[in-house]
Write a protein that holds these residues in place. Structure first.
Motif, PDB file in Angstrom:
ATOM      1  N   UNK A 127      -0.242  -5.541   9.999  1.00  0.00           N
ATOM      2  CA  UNK A 127      -0.043  -6.183   8.707  1.00  0.00           C
ATOM      3  C   UNK A 127      -0.426  -5.242   7.573  1.00  0.00           C
ATOM      4  N   UNK A 128       0.159  -5.487   6.397  1.00  0.00           N
ATOM      5  CA  UNK A 128      -0.277  -4.760   5.185  1.00  0.00           C
ATOM      6  C   UNK A 128      -1.142  -5.639   4.293  1.00  0.00           C
ATOM      7  N   UNK A 129      -1.485  -6.848   4.799  1.00  0.00           N
ATOM      8  CA  UNK A 129      -2.356  -7.801   4.085  1.00  0.00           C
ATOM      9  C   UNK A 129      -1.743  -8.315   2.783  1.00  0.00           C
ATOM     10  N   UNK A 130      -0.423  -8.190   2.622  1.00  0.00           N
ATOM     11  CA  UNK A 130       0.187  -8.605   1.354  1.00  0.00           C
ATOM     12  C   UNK A 130       0.377 -10.110   1.253  1.00  0.00           C
ATOM     13  N   UNK A 131       0.221 -10.825   2.387  1.00  0.00           N
ATOM     14  CA  UNK A 131       0.414 -12.277   2.335  1.00  0.00           C
ATOM     15  C   UNK A 131      -0.691 -12.982   3.113  1.00  0.00           C
ATOM     16  N   UNK A 132      -0.938 -14.226   2.729  1.00  0.00           N
ATOM     17  CA  UNK A 132      -1.955 -15.033   3.373  1.00  0.00           C
ATOM     18  C   UNK A 132      -1.369 -15.974   4.400  1.00  0.00           C
ATOM     19  N   UNK A 133      -2.141 -16.920   4.879  1.00  0.00           N
ATOM     20  CA  UNK A 133      -3.559 -17.151   4.589  1.00  0.00           C
ATOM     21  C   UNK A 133      -4.442 -15.985   5.026  1.00  0.00           C
ATOM     22  N   UNK A 134      -5.653 -15.953   4.431  1.00  0.00           N
ATOM     23  CA  UNK A 134      -6.579 -14.848   4.667  1.00  0.00           C
ATOM     24  C   UNK A 134      -7.847 -15.344   5.359  1.00  0.00           C
TER      25      UNK A 134
END
Length: 585
Positions: free
Chosen positions: A506-513
């Motif tokens: 992932x590139x962490x650009x979307x959630x949920x987190x």
């Protein structure tokens, strides 16, 4: 057969003629007393018990289990049964590492006792006497972690009689807490997943991480045997067939990982302990838990057995043609840690309590040499409250670390010593690891952290920041940090800390987190008893001690000043097999 021997193989009695089944074997035993039944959920199914009571005293407990692994839940239940019979008390702690099985068994017993109208509080004297134990084997293995289990299986597969002694109530040791995977080079899994790697690169990475103080012959032996070790695990029904990962300091994706029944990447430690435990059971290896070894028996300059004390004070003696010591490190003994490294006082440990370094004493008494004892590793992602380990492979899969100000501060996939040092320099000395739903869905490790209550969550980064109790400045910084990181993933270059981005999940650009608070904790002892490439223990005069072998974290010289994540599991399997093969001869 002694009472202890009968306890070890779970010879359990019943009222009248009652049949019961333990892992495929059916027994019918006559017993006196009133029978009361109970049931409760265990780790993987229902646990049913029958408790027998006579004149207010518990005289026996029989049980049936569904899905409990013999080496973990099964061992814990046997140990709890013995404790209850000896102490007449059910108000005892669950056994660490088998919590669900322990609680289920205790709950079932208490349900049965409630039917009998009895409170087992220790007021009645136990009925099981402790007897000394003495036996003879071809090989005795001291320590039931991954290295000891591997060694014992290897000896048994060579047709030799082996007895395994373990200090804890269950097998596994620190191996049960290993979370990420096993490093191996030139394996069929690397070939199948298109990973280019080599033994030489494995050696280079390991020596570099160890600051070049490693024993190069041991390192090469480790690296050259990892591919065959992976094949051996395949044969033992313990395949590390999941997507290859990477750990700090690796130059290739060589971290081999298991998957669970749903296809999620899962913790390597419990996976291996469960699989190897089943294999030990299949081979009929005799296992004695609750056994603290304190002496190597020497005859004419050769190791010829061990002696020690059982959990209830009984003397334990095993005579053997060879001895394998696999007792692990001393990371669970803060007195030893601080004596060698005063600077580590106050750190929490990820180690099991039985990793106390007993072998340093009894190996020293027979003239063994030691190396690098002061080399003690901090792991950078440890839960500060209780020492639970957050697997390093999560960072390799794309997780990032941020401080309390919401900012990245280091290369997350650097070596453990470097990341730990960077964390110590941050406000409060602990930080946050951040992942998202893409990682969560494929990771049994993250799901277990969630189930254990360690994670905070948020649908958006703003929600996550609120859950982490960030102020407005830290929240703004976190938004910028993740945006910048996503850009780095897209470009393939980390302009801030030169992290090797590779191809994360992932590139962490979307959630949920999801986030978990972590900090450094005492994790691994790189130093230990000196061995050669045949796993023979080396004496202070530089020669092997006949009949004496060692493998796993109890040994020193392989990892140097800093162990690479994933190399410990490689160590226990490779040198466990080497020790088992040579001791068999």
């Amino acid at each position: 057969m002694s009472t202890l021997s009968k306890r070890i193989i779970s010879c359990i009695a019943c009222v009248g003629l009652v049949a019961f089944c333990i892992w495929g074997s059916t027994y019918v035993v006559e017993h006196e007393g009133h029978q009361y039944d109970g049931a409760a959920d265990g780790f993987a199914g229902e646990i049913k018990v029958s408790v027998f009571v006579e004149d207010g005293t518990i005289t026996d407990i029989t049980y049936q289990t569904e899905g409990e692994t013999p080496s973990i839940g099964g061992s814990a239940i046997k140990a709890l049964r013995t404790k209850i019979l000896k102490t007449q008390n059910t108000q005892i702690d669950a056994i660490s590492g088998a919590t669900y099985s322990s609680r289920g068994f205790l709950s079932a017993v208490n349900t049965a006792l409630a039917e009998a109208g009895i409170v087992a509080d220790g007021s009645h004297k136990g009925n099981a006497a402790s007897e000394d134990y003495e036996a003879t084997a071809d090989v005795v293995v001291v320590g039931g972690g991954g290295a000891g289990m591997t060694a014992a299986i290897t000896v048994a597969e060579n047709g030799k009689k082996v007895i395994l002694l373990e200090k804890s109530d269950i097998l596994g040791g620190n191996t049960s807490r290993a979370s990420s995977g096993m490093n191996a080079a030139e394996t069929h899994y690397e070939k199948e997943q298109g990973v280019e790697d080599s033994v030489d690169l494995f050696v280079e990475d390991t020596m570099k991480s160890g600051k070049e103080i490693n024993d190069p012959e041991l390192v090469r032996t480790l690296a050259e045997n990892t591919s065959e070790a992976i094949d051996w695990l395949d044969k033992e029904n313990a395949p590390l067939s999941g997507p290859l990962g990477t750990m700090g300091g690796l130059s290739a994706k060589r971290t081999h990982r298991p998957t669970d029944a749903e296809g999620n990447v899962t913790s390597v430690g419990n996976f291996l302990v469960s699989a190897l435990g089943v294999r030990l059971d299949e081979l009929g290896v005799e296992i004695i838990t609750g056994a603290t070894v304190n002496k190597i028996i020497m005859e004419d300059g050769k190791a010829s057995g061990v002696s020690g004390i059982g959990e209830y004070g009984e003397n334990i003696t095993v005579h053997a043609n060879a001895v394998i010591v696999a007792t692990g490190g001393f990371g669970g003994n803060m007195d030893r840690i601080v004596a060698l490294r005063p600077d580590l006082a106050g750190y929490i440990s990820t180690n099991v309590a039985t990793a106390s370094g007993d072998a340093i004493d009894f190996l020293g008494e027979v003239g063994a040499d030691f190396v690098d004892l002061e080399q003690i590793q901090l792991h950078p992602t440890v839960i500060p409250t209780d020492g639970a380990l957050v697997g390093e492979a999560l960072r390799g899969d794309g997780a990032i670390l941020v401080n309390r100000e919401g900012v990245r501060f280091t290369n997350e996939t650097g070596t453990r010593d470097a990341v730990s040092a960077a964390e110590v320099a941050q406000t409060g000395g602990n930080v946050w690891l951040i992942a998202n739903e893409e990682m969560y869905e494929g990771s049994a490790v993250i799901k277990k952290l969630d189930k254990s209550g360690y994670l905070v969550k948020g649908d958006t980064l703003e929600d996550l920041a609120a859950a982490m109790e960030f102020d407005s400045n830290a929240t703004s910084a976190l938004l910028k940090t993740v945006e910048t990181w996503s850009g780095y993933v897209a470009s393939g270059t980390d302009a801030d800390f030169s992290r090797d981005i590779g191809t994360p999940l992932t590139d962490l650009s979307s959630g949920p987190y999801y986030a978990v608070n972590v900090g450094p904790g005492i994790h691994h002892c790189m130093g230990g008893v000196k061995i050669n490439t045949d796993a023979q223990v080396i004496s202070t005069d530089g020669t092997p001690i006949p009949g004496l072998y060692a493998c796993g974290e109890v040994t020193g010289g392989i990892h140097g000043a800093n162990r690479l994540g994933g190399n410990a599991v490689a160590d226990i399997v490779v040198f466990g097999r080497i020790a088992g093969e040579n001791a068999s001869k």
